[in-house]
Structures are given as structure tokens and as C-alpha cells.
Scaffold this motif. Structure first.
Motif, PDB file in Angstrom:
ATOM      1  N   LEU A   1       0.831  -1.203   0.000  1.00 45.22           N
ATOM      2  CA  LEU A   1       0.000   0.000   0.000  1.00 45.22           C
ATOM      3  C   LEU A   1       0.868   1.256   0.000  1.00 45.22           C
ATOM      4  O   LEU A   1       0.601   2.212  -0.734  1.00 45.22           O
ATOM      5  CB  LEU A   1      -0.929   0.006   1.211  1.00 45.22           C
ATOM      6  N   GLN A   2       1.915   1.247   0.815  1.00 48.53           N
ATOM      7  CA  GLN A   2       2.789   2.417   0.919  1.00 48.53           C
ATOM      8  C   GLN A   2       3.561   2.650  -0.380  1.00 48.53           C
ATOM      9  O   GLN A   2       3.640   3.780  -0.876  1.00 48.53           O
ATOM     10  CB  GLN A   2       3.767   2.233   2.091  1.00 48.53           C
ATOM     11  N   LYS A   3       4.144   1.591  -0.944  1.00 40.15           N
ATOM     12  CA  LYS A   3       4.962   1.729  -2.157  1.00 40.15           C
ATOM     13  C   LYS A   3       4.146   2.162  -3.363  1.00 40.15           C
ATOM     14  O   LYS A   3       4.662   2.810  -4.275  1.00 40.15           O
ATOM     15  CB  LYS A   3       5.687   0.415  -2.457  1.00 40.15           C
ATOM     16  N   ASN A   4       2.852   1.805  -3.374  1.00 37.63           N
ATOM     17  CA  ASN A   4       2.031   2.080  -4.553  1.00 37.63           C
ATOM     18  C   ASN A   4       1.126   3.293  -4.399  1.00 37.63           C
ATOM     19  O   ASN A   4       0.280   3.541  -5.261  1.00 37.63           O
ATOM     20  CB  ASN A   4       1.202   0.842  -4.898  1.00 37.63           C
ATOM     21  N   LYS A   5       1.299   4.038  -3.313  1.00 38.54           N
ATOM     22  CA  LYS A   5       0.572   5.303  -3.172  1.00 38.54           C
ATOM     23  C   LYS A   5       0.994   6.245  -4.299  1.00 38.54           C
ATOM     24  O   LYS A   5       2.184   6.449  -4.530  1.00 38.54           O
ATOM     25  CB  LYS A   5       0.881   5.963  -1.822  1.00 38.54           C
ATOM     26  N   GLY A   6       0.012   6.793  -4.999  1.00 43.67           N
ATOM     27  CA  GLY A   6       0.322   7.718  -6.081  1.00 43.67           C
ATOM     28  C   GLY A   6       0.719   7.038  -7.369  1.00 43.67           C
ATOM     29  O   GLY A   6       0.949   7.709  -8.376  1.00 43.67           O
ATOM     30  N   VAL A   7       0.840   5.731  -7.338  1.00 40.56           N
ATOM     31  CA  VAL A   7       1.185   4.970  -8.536  1.00 40.56           C
ATOM     32  C   VAL A   7      -0.027   4.124  -8.937  1.00 40.56           C
ATOM     33  O   VAL A   7      -0.763   4.462  -9.866  1.00 40.56           O
ATOM     34  CB  VAL A   7       2.424   4.077  -8.285  1.00 40.56           C
ATOM     35  N   GLN A   8      -0.240   3.050  -8.204  1.00 39.98           N
ATOM     36  CA  GLN A   8      -1.405   2.206  -8.454  1.00 39.98           C
ATOM     37  C   GLN A   8      -2.640   2.735  -7.723  1.00 39.98           C
ATOM     38  O   GLN A   8      -3.754   2.666  -8.227  1.00 39.98           O
ATOM     39  CB  GLN A   8      -1.105   0.778  -7.996  1.00 39.98           C
TER      40      GLN A   8
END
Length: 604
Positions: free
Chosen positions: A341-348
Motif C-alpha cells: 500500500l505504501q509503495k504504490n501510493k500515487g502509482v497504483q
């Protein structure tokens, strides 16, 4: 009593679907059924009109190549006073999907334009479905035709019934059909519904928006009712073409809902455009790059164009995909879920929705007696130091939103329907709860790492070597096994830090059989030594002399299954292979994936 009468048009080979409906569901005249399916194939226009009003037509799109059948379809369509009076249920013997649907809608709009001058293809609700097996046919009848028919019948027979009561009936029919179609999907829909509503509330959405999110979540996978059983219940990773078919369930779901709304327009008070967007867009990424390769332009529908309803569903859908056991994935423990969830904030994911989801799950695990602030170790490993530090900072900043329940009962399930085991993985309650099996991620990891290792060696040969040896493969297997066990150990250490109330023990099925590539080498060497039977078309061969397949075949070893799967189901004829080691290498070679996908595309 009103009746929903459906005309069937099709060739002799296609009539089995009508016979199944008539025999198994009593959908025939004179059987006191609310739904009647009448085969009008070969009837004259006069005979069809004498039957009275028809509410639906079930047909195969291939009838357009038969002038007689096509004329019958035109007669039925043009006999209607309004386009909405007739529900269209097209089927196909071949591929389904958006392109097929567009072609069908254009063809039907051309027919309707003979009577309705303002018709456009976009106004036609017709998305051909490919149903072949008895189970697929039954699912189509229960999940597509019956809901549409019931909306019509309730309006005719129970005019006083409220739109809300009709909606409840519709949703229950869809849930029942989904459960009958695929157990996992039924449980998945229930979990996504709970997660979505909790996230929407955490975001501070209005009650109207929360209602839309909740309804859309319950309906979001309705399109899987017409996904083939072979794809939906496949016990291994999907091929390129199969992934495309699975992805088309979003468009199919929208088509089903629009057909329902044409019969019960009063439901549009509840099945709003946002609800429909949730069903159609719940696989859209925030940055528009879902399913796209590097360098390709992003989807035009991205960012806020997707809508918060669909974006909330997308996060909830991904959380369940991360944490529940499927036939081809490795469920992640709760810290790994937070990392994604953290790594994909603003991406996915839309950042605000991903953060709301993190708060929701922090609250939930705190209620189970687990301290969210202790999930992350004080000194994270270097490969996770950035993301773990960000998670820790986020949870500390939001610590006032959750309180650890130090008196939680051991084994209690939370409001969202799960508890954590001693390795930090989610365990679910309910009859559709998936159970974790370590053999699945282990085998998948071996396959994946074999393909990567082979690809790397092919691109960067070592001392002229371009193929993996058995020893190389054994090292790959050991690495894959170590990764699975490492994940388990990290989860166990995490729970030892964070669990105030003792968690339940790990109940996942352990790895029962390790892959040994020396075993497959020996098997292949023995196979190559065996004399091969002559071909049936050999002039010197009597067909009766050919050895019949064994009625009790030997189950292939796990190593053999892994190796075959690593080449993504490419089949090789052992009789034509003279070198045992080359056979092994062909079975695990990863550079055949593109070739296989292209072949699949041609076949389909």
C-alpha cells in the motif's frame, strides 16, 4: 400471472442450450413457469407474431451468417414498440470481449435503425458470452437471464413493490449465482464489500457515497458469471490470453447491469453511474498504467476520472488479492500488505485511499490485541528500510486513531472478518474462507525464478554456457524455498514483537514435497531409452498394434509438473528428443513465453 417469454434462434448444433433450459429449469410452455424459452428457429414471421409479446431473445451471434436465422432475429427485434421491451441475450461459440461486443452492438443497431432512426450502438445492451459447459450454462441462466426476467416480472406482478425491495432481490440473486459459479469469488466479494465500506467511512465519505461503494462492491465481480470455468477455476497461473479473458469481466458486468436497468429503470436510483463505474473501472490504476508496458501511453481514464467509488474498490480488491490464498499467488503477511500500500501510493492507488486503508487495518489488528506500531522492526533490513520507515512514521502520526485491545480473546475474528495467525497472515471466517497452502507460493516461486535464471543466462552466458544445468536448477530451488521460509520467519518475528494477545497458531499447509531436478533428469533419461511406438499413419503399422494409453497412468512427479509449468504449458514430444539434458532445459526454458502467448492468440 405475467410470463417472461424468451425466443431462441440457433442451429441444430446450438439447440442444446435451449433444451437444457427447458428440461432443467422448466422453461417451456405449459409448465407453469414464470420464464418460458421457446425455440422459434424455422418459424414463419406470422407464427412468431401469433405467439404474443416476447420479452427476450437468446441467440448465437454466428446466426448473422445464415439469412433465414438473421431474418427471424430482425422480425423479433422490429416487432417491438420500444427498444427497451426486448432483452437481448447473445452468445458466441468463439472469443468474447469488448471488440466482439462492439461488433454485435453495431450489427444490432443497424437492424433497429430500420424502425428507430435515432438508435446508436451505445444504446444497445448486448455483450456476447461464451458458455459451453453445463455449469457455465447454468451460471448464465441464473446470473444473467433470471435477474433480468425477475425485474420484469416483479414490475408486472407486484407493481406495489418498492425499488429498494427489487434491489435486494437482484443483489441476492447475483450473490447466489456468484456462489454457485465459484466459491472463491463469493468469499472474495464478501471481503471486498467489508473492506470497501470501512475505507469509505474512514475517508469521511457521505452516506450516499458509502451506499454506492457498498453496492458496487457487492456487484463488482458480476461479470465473472460469464467467464469460462477453465479460466476462473484454473489451479495455476493464467496465460496471456486467459488474463485478457479474466480482465474482460469488468465490461461484462457493466453490460449485465445495463440490461437489468433497461427492465427496471427505477433501480437507477440505487444503481447510479458511480456504482456502474465501480463495476467497470475497479481494475483501473491511479496512474493509468494497469496492463501497460513501459513506454506505452497511460490509460485516458486515470486519476480522478476513475472516480472514488471505483478507486476505493480497487484498493480493497487488491488487499484481498494480497492477503488471501488463490490458486496462483502467495498470501502476504500484514506488514507486506502495508508495504504494498505504501509503495504504490500515487502509482497504483490514490494516496488518500491507500492511507485510509492503512488506518482501517491498523484499527482492526489493534482491536485483535496486536500493536500496529510494533509491526516494523526498529532497524529494518536495508532492502526495506525506506518503505518500513515510511510505514512506521505514518502509523505513529495516526496513533490516536487506534487503541490496542489488551483484553481481546484469543482466536477472535474482527469486524472485517479476519484474525491474524502466528506468522501475521490473515485467517478468514465463513464457509468461503480460503485456506493458506505454502506449496502454492513455493511452486510458483520455483517456476518464476527458473524462468528468470534461464533468461539471465541466455542473455549473459557464463563461459559459453547458455542453458541451466541440473546443479543450477537445484540452487534456484533452494533459493526459492529459502525465500518462502524467510517470509514466514519475518512474519513470526513480527508477531512476537507486536502481539499483546497471543495469536492463533499457523494452520497453513506446509511444503510437503521439495522439487528435486536430479529426479526429473533420471526420469527423462529412462524415458528416452524406451522404444517409441510407431505412428498410426505409418504404412507398415497396423492401428490395432499401437499401444493403448494406460488406464492407470502414473502421476508425474512434482519436479516434472514444476518444469512443465515453468515453460507455461508448452508441450514437447518426448519421442523426438534424443538428449535427456536438452529435454529438461526445454521444459524449464523461460524464453518460450512470448511464443506460447502468440500461439494462444492465433488459436483463440
Amino acid at each position: 400471472m405475467a410470463v417472461f417469454k424468451i425466443a431462441f434462434i440457433g442451429s441444430q448444433d446450438q439447440k442444446n442450450i435451449a433444451e437444457i433450459a427447458q428440461q432443467n429449469f422448466g422453461w417451456r410452455e405449459g409448465q407453469d413457469s414464470e420464464i418460458e424459452l421457446v425455440d422459434i428457429t424455422g418459424m414463419s414471421k406470422k407464427e412468431v407474431l401469433e405467439m404474443g409479446a416476447l420479452q427476450g431473445v437468446l441467440y448465437y451471434n454466428s446466426i448473422r451468417s445464415n439469412e433465414e436465422y438473421l431474418q427471424q432475429l430482425e422480425d423479433v427485434m422490429l416487432s417491438q414498440e420500444n427498444i427497451e421491451d426486448l432483452s437481448l441475450f447473445p452468445l458466441t461459440d468463439g472469443r468474447a470481449g469488448p471488440e466482439v461486443a462492439k461488433e454485435e452492438q453495431e450489427a444490432l443497431a443497424k437492424i433497429y435503425s430500420q424502425k428507430f432512426s435515432d438508435i446508436t450502438p451505445e444504446m444497445i445492451n448486448a455483450d456476447p458470452a461464451n458458455v459451453q459447459t453445463m455449469h457455465e450454462i447454468e451460471s448464465y441462466f441464473n446470473g444473467v437471464i433470471s435477474p433480468v426476467a425477475q425485474m420484469h416480472l416483479q414490475t408486472a406482478n407486484e407493481p406495489e413493490k418498492t425499488a429498494e425491495a427489487k434491489l435486494d432481490k437482484l443483489v441476492q440473486m447475483i450473490i447466489d449465482a456468484t456462489e454457485q459459479k465459484h466459491d472463491y469469488t463469493a468469499g472474495h466479494v464478501d471481503r471486498v464489500s467489508k473492506y470497501s465500506e470501512a475505507i469509505a467511512r474512514e475517508m469521511g465519505m457521505s452516506e450516499e457515497q458509502i451506499r454506492e461503494v457498498s453496492l458496487s462492491a457487492r456487484l463488482h465481480d458480476i461479470g465473472k458469471i460469464v467467464v469460462s470455468d477453465g479460466v476462473l477455476a484454473k489451479p495455476s497461473d493464467l496465460s496471456y490470453v486467459e488474463r485478457i479473458e479474466m480482465g474482460e469481466h469488468t465490461e461484462q458486468g457493466v453490460a449485465i447491469l445495463r440490461t437489468v436497468l433497461a427492465r427496471a429503470p427505477e433501480l437507477s436510483e440505487y444503481i447510479t453511474p458511480e456504482v456502474i463505474k465501480g463495476v467497470g473501472y475497479h481494475h483501473k490504476d491511479w496512474n493509468g498504467m494497469h496492463g501497460r508496458r513501459e513506454g506505452e501511453p497511460p490509460d485516458e481514464i486515470r486519476g480522478d476520472k476513475v472516480g472514488d467509488c471505483a478507486l476505493t474498490l480497487q484498493v480493497a480488491d487488491c488487499i484481498d488479492a494480497m492477503t488471501s490464498q488463490r490458486a496462483y499467488n502467495n498470501p502476504k503477511h500484514v506488514l507486506e500488505m502495508f508495504r504494498d500500500l505504501q509503495k504504490n501510493k500515487g502509482v497504483q492507488f490514490k494516496p488518500e485511499i491507500a492511507e485510509a486503508a492503512m488506518v482501517v487495518f491498523a484499527k482492526e489488528i489493534a482491536s485483535l490485541g496486536i500493536d500496529p506500531l510494533k509491526l516494523v522492526v526498529d532497524e529494518p533490513p536495508k532492502w526495506n528500510v525506506k518503505v518500513d520507515s515510511e510505514i512506521k512514521a505514518f502509523l505513529e502520526a495516526n496513533a490516536d486513531k487506534f487503541e490496542v485491545n489488551r483484553e481481546a480473546e484469543v482466536g477472535t475474528y474482527g469486524k472485517l472478518g479476519f484474525r491474524l495467525d502466528a506468522s501475521g497472515h490473515l485467517e478468514f471466517e465463513g464457509k468461503h474462507a480460503p485456506e493458506r497452502d505454502l506449496n502454492i507460493p513455493y511452486q510458483d516461486k520455483v517456476k518464476f525464478k527458473l524462468m528468470l535464471a534461464q533468461k539471465d543466462l541466455k542473455e549473459h552466458p557464463v563461459e559459453g554456457k547458455t542453458e541451466l544445468t541440473v546443479e543450477d536448477k537445484e540452487k534456484v530451488e533452494q533459493s526459492a524455498y529459502g525465500m518462502i521460509m524467510g517470509d514466514e520467519k519475518e512474519g513470526i518475528n513480527m508477531m512476537e514483537r507486536a502481539a499483546i494477545v497471543p495469536p492463533v497458531k499457523v494452520t497453513a499447509t506446509p511444503i510437503t514435497e521439495r522439487v528435486t531436478f536430479r529426479e526429473i533428469q533420471e526420469q527423462v533419461q529412462e524415458e528416452v531409452k524406451k522404444p517409441q511406438p510407431q505412428k498410426a499413419n505409418d504404412e507398415k503399422t497396423n492401428p490395432t498394434d499401437i499401444e493403448a494409453p494406460s488406464s492407470n497412468p502414473v502421476k508425474p512427479s512434482l519436479a516434472s509438473q514444476i518444469a512443465n509449468a515453468a515453460s507455461r504449458d508448452n508441450e514437447y514430444n518426448m519421442a523426438n528428443v534424443k538428449d535427456a539434458n536438452e529435454m529438461i532445459n526445454k521444459m524449464v526454458r523461460g524464453d518460450n513465453i512470448r511464443e506460447t502467448r502468440d500461439q494462444d492468440a492465433v488459436i483463440k
